[in-house]
Enzyme design. Structure first.
Site, PDB file in Angstrom:
ATOM      1  N   LYS A   1     -16.084  -7.730  -0.036  1.00  0.00           N
ATOM      2  CA  LYS A   1     -15.707  -9.151   0.669  1.00  0.00           C
ATOM      3  C   LYS A   1     -14.333  -9.079   1.220  1.00  0.00           C
ATOM      4  CE  LYS A   1     -15.848 -13.539  -0.207  1.00  0.00           C
ATOM      5  NZ  LYS A   1     -13.962 -13.314  -0.883  1.00  0.00           N
TER       6      LYS A   1
ATOM      7  N   GLN B   1      -9.148  -5.867   4.748  1.00  0.00           N
ATOM      8  CA  GLN B   1      -8.212  -5.473   3.558  1.00  0.00           C
ATOM      9  C   GLN B   1      -8.626  -4.218   2.988  1.00  0.00           C
ATOM     10  OE1 GLN B   1      -6.506  -8.571   0.458  1.00  0.00           O
ATOM     11  NE2 GLN B   1      -8.054  -7.017  -0.535  1.00  0.00           N
TER      12      GLN B   1
ATOM     13  N   VAL C   1     -20.114  -8.876  -4.479  1.00  0.00           N
ATOM     14  CA  VAL C   1     -20.788  -9.661  -6.063  1.00  0.00           C
ATOM     15  C   VAL C   1     -21.576 -11.068  -5.508  1.00  0.00           C
ATOM     16  CG1 VAL C   1     -21.260 -10.039  -8.527  1.00  0.00           C
ATOM     17  CG2 VAL C   1     -19.576  -8.200  -7.485  1.00  0.00           C
TER      18      VAL C   1
ATOM     19  N   HIS D   1     -14.554 -10.870  -9.994  1.00  0.00           N
ATOM     20  CA  HIS D   1     -13.672  -9.663 -10.508  1.00  0.00           C
ATOM     21  C   HIS D   1     -13.325  -8.435 -11.798  1.00  0.00           C
ATOM     22  CE1 HIS D   1     -11.051 -13.317  -8.774  1.00  0.00           C
ATOM     23  NE2 HIS D   1     -10.389 -11.436  -8.367  1.00  0.00           N
TER      24      HIS D   1
ATOM     25  N   MET E   1     -18.745 -14.413  -4.037  1.00  0.00           N
ATOM     26  CA  MET E   1     -17.801 -15.298  -5.037  1.00  0.00           C
ATOM     27  C   MET E   1     -16.546 -15.206  -4.697  1.00  0.00           C
ATOM     28  SD  MET E   1     -19.155 -14.396  -8.996  1.00  0.00           S
ATOM     29  CE  MET E   1     -21.247 -14.443  -9.089  1.00  0.00           C
TER      30      MET E   1
HETATM   31  P1  AMP Z   1      -8.692 -11.677  -4.743  1.00  0.00           P
HETATM   32  O1  AMP Z   1      -8.040 -11.567  -6.752  1.00  0.00           O
HETATM   33  O2  AMP Z   1      -9.842 -12.716  -4.466  1.00  0.00           O
HETATM   34  O3  AMP Z   1      -6.941 -11.615  -4.520  1.00  0.00           O
HETATM   35  O4  AMP Z   1      -9.431 -10.162  -5.153  1.00  0.00           O
HETATM   36  C1  AMP Z   1      -9.385  -9.395  -6.027  1.00  0.00           C
HETATM   37  C2  AMP Z   1      -9.754  -8.190  -5.630  1.00  0.00           C
HETATM   38  O5  AMP Z   1     -11.240  -8.599  -5.806  1.00  0.00           O
HETATM   39  C3  AMP Z   1     -10.056  -7.834  -4.514  1.00  0.00           C
HETATM   40  O6  AMP Z   1     -10.054  -6.404  -3.973  1.00  0.00           O
HETATM   41  C4  AMP Z   1     -11.003  -7.807  -3.865  1.00  0.00           C
HETATM   42  O7  AMP Z   1     -11.769  -7.687  -2.313  1.00  0.00           O
HETATM   43  C5  AMP Z   1     -12.166  -8.671  -4.913  1.00  0.00           C
HETATM   44  N1  AMP Z   1     -13.428  -9.533  -5.015  1.00  0.00           N
HETATM   45  C6  AMP Z   1     -12.736 -11.032  -4.594  1.00  0.00           C
HETATM   46  N2  AMP Z   1     -13.904 -11.843  -4.703  1.00  0.00           N
HETATM   47  C7  AMP Z   1     -15.383 -10.103  -4.569  1.00  0.00           C
HETATM   48  C8  AMP Z   1     -16.205 -10.725  -4.692  1.00  0.00           C
HETATM   49  N3  AMP Z   1     -17.083 -11.847  -4.772  1.00  0.00           N
HETATM   50  N4  AMP Z   1     -17.210  -9.203  -4.764  1.00  0.00           N
HETATM   51  C9  AMP Z   1     -16.000  -8.316  -4.973  1.00  0.00           C
HETATM   52  N5  AMP Z   1     -15.378  -8.130  -5.196  1.00  0.00           N
HETATM   53  C10 AMP Z   1     -14.400  -8.896  -4.887  1.00  0.00           C
END
Ligand code: AMP
Length: 285
Positions: A149, A153, A176, A37, A184
């Site tokens: 990731k 979506q 990441v 994030h 992550m």
């Molecule tokens: P989330 O809070 O899990 O809904 O993720 C919020 C945003 O962060 C989304 O666009 C996810 O794809 C991105 N995200 C979550 N984990 C990762 C990661 N490990 N690497 C890159 N982006 C991420």
């Protein structure tokens, strides 16, 4: 950093920024921030003058048997981390404000949402596209960042943005990973020490796949078989899907070629994990 709690206040802020000539970049999240994030937030800083991070555990994207009530939350920590990253606004509305009594409208992207995660999570992507559409209207960004990731979506949101003629640039940010390769995820906190070890099978399988492609393998079905073998050799891992699909259409590919993504969903204990690799894209460290 300003914390905004209501849709009306969010739009009032966005209108002020736009009147002042400031472009806005939006980073939608469900909170419980990890380094992934924070990378998105850092990337956002370079893309527009004003950075808005939304923090909303969106109830309508969770199925009835899913983890909405136990999804990890830590607002104070999240707010401190976003503040450290130089975020301008943390937009954290209540569910009742986003979906007031009587709201009936849903945004649906057909086709792209049927396969992969859509198969085991009916209604999930409709929940995502509906909330992202609402966020786009409330925050009025010129740019929005999503992680690769969640690559299905990302493809669905690119499609929705184009189909609805939104003048918003959608930026995909590379996955990441932890030092040992685990992608992550806020859900990684559900994993026990043994499960976390088993979860490394996903990134190991993806590294193997990239190596096989480098060696010249072009048969997608053969690669999927090898990847499944690696995944199932770890105890406690149940494969939900392993597929080679086109990065934009998400249609299955028989031949490995640029633009093909190898996507994995697996359960490790009770935790559902996803990971993927755009096999021919430049490797990101
Ligand atoms: P989330 O809070 O899990 O809904 O993720 C919020 C945003 O962060 C989304 O666009 C996810 O794809 C991105 N995200 C979550 N984990 C990762 C990661 N490990 N690497 C890159 N982006 C991420």
């Amino acid at each position: 950093m300003e914390i905004i709690r209501t849709p009306a206040a969010m739009t009032a802020w966005a209108n002020r920024m736009i009147a002042a000539g400031d472009a806005i970049v939006l980073v939608p999240t469900m909170g419980y921030f990890h380094a992934g994030h924070l990378c998105l937030m850092r990337r956002a800083k370079g893309l527009a003058k004003r950075v808005v991070v939304s923090l909303f555990v969106n109830p309508i994207q969770f199925g009835p048997q899913e983890d909405l009530s136990r999804y990890p939350r830590d607002f104070e920590r999240d707010a401190a981390l976003a503040d450290q990253e130089g975020v301008d606004v943390l937009f954290a509305p209540e569910a009742a404000a986003m979906y007031p009594e009587g709201s009936r409208t849903r945004v649906t992207v057909s086709g792209l949402t049927d396969g992969l995660c859509g198969r085991s999570r009916p209604g999930h992507f409709e929940g995502v596209t509906t909330v992202v559409a609402k966020l786009f209207h409330l925050v009025k960004p010129q740019v929005a960042i999503f992680g690769q990731k969640d690559f299905q979506q990302l493809a669905v949101i690119r499609r929705m943005t184009a189909d609805l003629n939104w003048d918003i640039e959608i930026v995909g940010h590379p996955i990441v990973r932890e030092a040992d390769g685990l992608a992550m995820s806020s859900r990684n906190v559900y994993l026990s020490a043994d499960e976390r070890q088993a979860a490394l099978g996903l990134s190991r399988a993806l590294r193997h796949a990239r190596q096989r492609v480098r060696e010249g393998l072009t048969d997608a079905a053969g690669l999927v078989r090898e990847v499944c073998e690696i995944l199932t050799s770890a105890t406690g891992v149940t494969v939900e899907y392993v597929e080679c699909v086109d990065e934009a259409s998400l249609l299955p590919c028989a031949r490995l070629a640029p633009g093909v993504v190898l996507a994995i969903a697996a359960r490790v204990g009770a935790t559902r994990l996803i990971d993927n690799d755009n096999l021919f894209a430049e490797e990101v460290q």
